[in-house]
Motif scaffolding. Structure first.
Motif, PDB file in Angstrom:
ATOM      1  N   TRP A 150       0.823  -1.217   0.000  1.00  0.00           N
ATOM      2  CA  TRP A 150       0.000   0.000   0.000  1.00  0.00           C
ATOM      3  C   TRP A 150       0.851   1.258   0.000  1.00  0.00           C
ATOM      4  O   TRP A 150       0.467   2.273   0.567  1.00  0.00           O
ATOM      5  CB  TRP A 150      -0.981  -0.037   1.193  1.00  0.00           C
ATOM      6  N   LEU A 155      -4.340   2.275   5.467  1.00  0.00           N
ATOM      7  CA  LEU A 155      -5.597   2.293   4.715  1.00  0.00           C
ATOM      8  C   LEU A 155      -6.754   2.546   5.662  1.00  0.00           C
ATOM      9  O   LEU A 155      -6.762   2.062   6.797  1.00  0.00           O
ATOM     10  CB  LEU A 155      -5.838   0.957   4.014  1.00  0.00           C
ATOM     11  N   GLN A 159     -11.749   2.206   2.759  1.00  0.00           N
ATOM     12  CA  GLN A 159     -10.971   1.656   1.635  1.00  0.00           C
ATOM     13  C   GLN A 159     -10.980   0.127   1.663  1.00  0.00           C
ATOM     14  O   GLN A 159     -11.148  -0.520   0.637  1.00  0.00           O
ATOM     15  CB  GLN A 159      -9.514   2.155   1.682  1.00  0.00           C
ATOM     16  N   SER A 163     -13.228  -2.353  -0.900  1.00  0.00           N
ATOM     17  CA  SER A 163     -12.541  -3.293  -1.799  1.00  0.00           C
ATOM     18  C   SER A 163     -12.981  -4.723  -1.524  1.00  0.00           C
ATOM     19  O   SER A 163     -13.101  -5.530  -2.430  1.00  0.00           O
ATOM     20  CB  SER A 163     -11.029  -3.149  -1.690  1.00  0.00           C
TER      21      SER A 163
END
Length: 170
Positions: A150, A155, A159, A163
């Motif tokens: 990342w 994150l 996020q 996902s």
């Protein structure tokens, strides 16, 4: 402004060998440490919460404390394999707000652990984990949060949730 919640793992602050092990894009440990602190603070505000899923620092208490102090947010550490040689109190004394020796279930959705845990499709969780660095771990029930994947950024809850939910529908 609502506080946000972030997840990250496996910074290995002060760990020179990790640069070669994981082909990290840093010339040396000082550049690595400084770059990772800057990356963290570009996304995490002081009022935000961060769950660090282990293997935070290889440095002594004084140097680890000075890094923790520079990182924004209310910080919870779930101990990684390289952290467990030091006591919970040691990590609290370095400035972490909370320290857990065990996985944490967050919002009835994320199963937060250092190592990937056994999961099956009947379990109502996504295992957000670290430990395996650049390796891939197949499966819709796992989400590898290691910094290598990342761009060294934590994150946000959204996020990861977005996902994972998208991949489940696919």
């Amino acid at each position: 402004m609502m506080a946000k919640v972030f997840f990250t793992s496996d910074h290995h602050f002060g760990h020179k060998l990790i640069i070669d092990f994981e082909s990290r894009p840093f010339a040396d440990v000082t550049q690595m440490n400084e770059s990772m602190i800057a990356s963290w603070n570009t996304v995490v505000a002081p009022e935000d919460k961060v769950f660090h899923l282990g293997d935070f620092s290889f440095l002594n208490k004084e140097d680890t404390s000075s890094i923790v102090a520079r990182l924004n947010g209310y910080k919870t550490l779930i101990l990684g394999n390289h952290d467990r040689g030091r006591s919970r109190d040691w990590w609290l004394e370095t400035g972490f707000h909370e320290v857990s020796e065990y996985p944490i279930i967050y919002k009835d959705f994320f199963f937060l652990s250092h190592e990937p845990m056994y999961m099956n499709k009947h379990m109502p969780y996504v295992n957000v984990h670290g430990h395996i660095h650049g390796q891939k771990y197949e499966g819709k029930n796992h989400f590898n949060i290691c910094v290598e994947h990342w761009d060294y950024l934590p994150l946000s809850f959204e996020q990861i949730r977005d996902s994972v939910v998208v991949s489940e529908e696919g």
